[in-house]
Structures are given as C-alpha cells and as structure tokens.
Write an enzyme that holds these catalytic residues in place. Sequence first.
Site, PDB file in Angstrom:
ATOM      1  N   ASP A  18      -0.639   1.361  -4.854  1.00 53.79           N
ATOM      2  CA  ASP A  18      -1.508   0.317  -5.417  1.00 53.79           C
ATOM      3  C   ASP A  18      -2.891   0.849  -5.766  1.00 53.79           C
ATOM      4  OD1 ASP A  18      -2.182   0.480  -2.669  1.00 53.79           O
ATOM      5  OD2 ASP A  18      -3.017  -1.530  -2.694  1.00 53.79           O
ATOM      6  N   ASP A  52      -2.225   6.332  -4.049  1.00 49.87           N
ATOM      7  CA  ASP A  52      -1.058   5.665  -3.469  1.00 49.87           C
ATOM      8  C   ASP A  52      -0.549   4.581  -4.424  1.00 49.87           C
ATOM      9  OD1 ASP A  52      -3.051   3.777  -3.144  1.00 49.87           O
ATOM     10  OD2 ASP A  52      -2.519   3.271  -1.085  1.00 49.87           O
ATOM     11  N   ASP A  90      -5.448   2.187  -4.220  1.00 49.82           N
ATOM     12  CA  ASP A  90      -6.702   1.933  -3.497  1.00 49.82           C
ATOM     13  C   ASP A  90      -7.067   3.099  -2.580  1.00 49.82           C
ATOM     14  OD1 ASP A  90      -4.819   1.467  -1.507  1.00 49.82           O
ATOM     15  OD2 ASP A  90      -5.571  -0.512  -0.960  1.00 49.82           O
ATOM     16  N   SER A 129       0.830  -1.202   0.000  1.00 46.06           N
ATOM     17  CA  SER A 129       0.000   0.000   0.000  1.00 46.06           C
ATOM     18  C   SER A 129       0.868   1.257   0.000  1.00 46.06           C
ATOM     19  CB  SER A 129      -0.968  -0.042   1.182  1.00 46.06           C
ATOM     20  OG  SER A 129      -1.905   0.993   1.104  1.00 46.06           O
TER      21      SER A 129
END
Length: 583
Positions: free
Chosen positions: A305, A303, A307, A150
Amino acid sequence: MALSADVQQKINTWLTGNYDDETKAEITRLQAEGDEESLNDAFYRNLEFGTGGLRGVMGVGSNRMNRYTLGMATQGLCNYLLQSFPGQEIKVAVAHDSRLNSRAFAQTAAGIFSANGITVYLFEDLRPTPELSYTIRHLGCQSGVVITASHNPKEYNGYKVYWNDGAQVVAPHDKNIIREVNAIEGVDAVKFQADESKIHLIGAEVDDAYLSQVQKLSINPAAIQRQHDLKIVYTPIHGTGITLVPPALKRFGFTNIHVVEEQATPDGNFPTVKSPNPEEKVAMQMALDQAKQLDADLVIATDPDADRVGIGVKNKDGEWVLVNGNQTAALLTHYLVSARQQAGKLNTTKDYIVYTIVTSDVLGDVARRYGIRSFQTLTGFKYIAGIIREFEQQNDGHYYIGGGEESYGYMIGDFVRDKDAVSACCLIAEMAAVAKDQGRTLYEEMEQMYRTYGLYKEDLISLTKKGQRGAEEIQEMMAELRQNPPASLGGSPVVQLLDYQLSQARDLRTGQVTPLNYEKSNVLQFLTEDGSKVSARPSGTEPKIKFYFSLKQPNFGADESFEGALAGLDGRIKQIIQEMQLQ
C-alpha cells in the site's frame, strides 16, 4: 478438538442466516472434512474492530476478513458518522491496494456508505494509502477507509479508518466507532444495497493534486538537476507504489529510474516473494540483483500500500547493504533539518520533528544539535498527526518538518497525515543526489552522522503466536515481564521500567514512581544503566509480540571501524536476546 457450544451456534447462524451460497458451501465443506481446528479459528471470536480498523486472514467466519465482517464494520462506522455530523452532507473517500479481494471489498464498503445516504469518492483503481489520507482533506471528507493489510502475507486483508483530518481515528472517535460496530448484531442490520448515484469515481485529478504537494517538499532541486541521472532501481513489490512513485521521482527531476519489471505488475498473490515486506532482505533481493547488474546508485522498495519504504546502498567496498528503518529515519531527519538550515529556512522556535518511543533516539539528538523541538509519541502515525493537530489549533506558526518510526514509515510535511512512502522515496533520492553532488554516498553520509551523534544500533524480533492459545501466550509474556522485569541486560543493570499500560515510570533502584503522560498502551520499556533500551509490545494488527532493542556507543572515534563497532553492538543485542530467552 471439539467445538464449543458458542462456536457451534455461530456456525449455525452463518449456515441459516442471510449469507451467500458460496460462504455456506465452504462452511459445509470444512464440516464434512472434520476440520474442527479451522472451524474453531474461524468462529471462536468476532474479528476485532480495533482502534485502527480490521485486519485478518481472508475466509469464511466471524473471525475472518470477508464481505460480512467488513460490512458490519462499515455499517457501524456509518451509524457513528450519521450521529457525529447531523444535518450535514457526509462524504467519505475509499481506496484499496493490490491484495486479493481488495477491489471487491472497496466496492462493498462504498455501496454500504451510499446506502446510508453518504457521498462516496471511490478511487477508480488501486492507490497508495497516503493518497487516501491526502484525499480526505483535499475533498473535505469527514472520514475515509482504505482496504489494505500493509505488508502482511497474501492471506491477509484489512480495513483502516480515517477521520476528517486525514489521520487514522483516535480518541474519542476510535472507541465510539468500536462501540457502534459491536452494536451491530448481525448481517441483517447492514445496508448492502448500493445507491450508485452517491458513488463518484476519482483518479487522475486527485493524483495530480497530490503529486504537486509532494513536489513542493524538494529542498535542493539544483543538486537534483546536476545529478538527475542518479541511477535508481525501484520495486513496488507487486503493490500500489507503481501508480505514483515513478511519476513522483520524475517530477522531482530524476531521469534514470529502473523499475523491477518482474515485480511491477500489481498482484495480490505476490508471486516473487514470500512476504511483500521491504523490511526483509528476501523481498528486496530482485531489486538488489538488478542494482548490481546496472551498477546503480540507490535501491528503493515500497510495500503493497506504499506507506513503507526500504532502501539499499553501496558500502565502501561497493557491496550492497540494506539500511534499516531507524537508520533511514535518522538520515532523512538529519537531511531535512540540515538542508532547511542551509537554505535559511530553519526556525528554532517554531520548527519541530516527531518520532515514536521505539524509534532511535538519534532523531532527538539531531533536533537538539540544531536547536529545534522534538516530540515522542506512542507507535502509530495517528499520534504524530495528533501533535500536528494540536499545533494547528494553536495557530501560532509551528512548522512540522517530518517524523518517522522504526518500521520503515516516514511522514514528511503535513499534507498527508499518515506514513507516506511516495514522498519518502523522493526525499531519499534527493538526499542521495545531494550526497553524490558532494562526492559522497549515502553510506558515507550515514557513517558521518553516527560519528557526529554517537553510534546507535537497533534491532527488532517478532515472535508469532497464532490462534486463541497464541493470544493468551502473548498476554502471559507481558504479565511476567511486568511483574518480574530483568535485573540486567547485556551486562548492564536495568534501572528503569516504563509501563505505558499503567502510565508510570518506575525507578528499579529506589522504587520511585513518576507518571507517563501518554495514552494507555500495552508497552513495556527497560532502560539500562549504560543507556540501552529494550521495548516489548504486542502487535495491534498481527498475532505477534515485538521486542525492540536499541544500544548506543556514545564515544565513536574517528579512527574506529564503523563496521567493527556495529558488529560489537550487534553482538550485545544477541546477548540480550539470549538472556531474555527470546529465540
């Protein structure tokens, strides 16, 4: 520090076992340098496979993220899948972000799945986490994994596990997978030899199917058509968002998108930021600077990834300000519900929203005002997905509008079962276009929202406690708070303690205890007489303990300064932080 016998035994196992020469050379180097602190931290425990998967610093050792710890986790998951779906063709989807080693880790995982006779759909290149969630249901997979940490710093990587509904694993599968992972006694139990015939690369065709679903979320395309040239500055902060966010915005009809070029190329070193986290202003500074130069309408950042999403808007003085996760969740919820009502689609008996226990209660206020149901869950979108799953099983037409959490994650619609910054970016841009179409800014929309529902101010601080001693300190802090809750916070008596580990709410004035109907979780909440709320929660994925503050000013008058009232609540939060000695 002297190494314990247990740590020394683990080191010897890695030096003599079936590990590659590069790994053994790195351990030998640390020994030669006498770096016992690094060796202890790398081997004092096994990297814990938690309820969501793995996350840790990359490097050699049993407490590090590497092909061997990932390999044992994947083999444990394979064993559980083979038990759970006997006699079936088992399919998994595998994706990864832009972090260092992410592609290699994804290929390693894919190889182990295939070696266990499992069909693998591996993305040809990096992709956002929400697309992995979508892909599981789209391709009829029983499970899926994504390699990501993340928004953690560059030293970290991780491994998130999903089940056949596209959500991260929950009970009983989470505990069962952990049991199988812990049963793997060593790397010799891992089938590393890939069966290439079982691995299928996927890409553009899944992208197109996913983007088509995102496009269906648009509620007010006419306003976008009129405001198609809304000036948007977007940064993926060197992450996966670059693959899908600009195309998704274009599908919505936006034609004036400016990508921050210095941060457009995926790069696991994240060279322009200390931490690739849109919750932090420094990570968004390049986008804000570009927005000033262009006189843009909106700043959006995702961010690594993709999400989580952070946004910036102009205040009434034309200065750029960041909107926090609670404010964005509230704005999105208010927009989705009100626009659905205006379109004649709101069903007060079937529509509902979901938010977490540490997210602003203004979301519940919005639901009450429009006569729809709202639900609160523990932190994590797997719990939001769980409520959707329960309604799906009833098959009675309930409709999930959206949900969110304070940490910059939102899930709009149910085709993805995890937080999704791609769709959130599109709806945030649509929300800004609708506001501009009516002669207002998103900042003005936010102020009006709080004048309607009462002013909320939230904040979060994280205390980092690294290593073995740090983990112990976090547990000691929680034990002390549980046994000796503060008598007052910010000048208001603490009247209730909610203990999600003990599943009970305790009235501190009468001693009366009532049950809390949530899965057990190490979270404490202190509720004060004036309606304030402070929550304490150790992170499940980082060496941190987080404290969430939520204050409300119910009577926020039309003649009262928005900025002044916010500053007043901010001062009270700082007072509480001092009282709890959290600096």
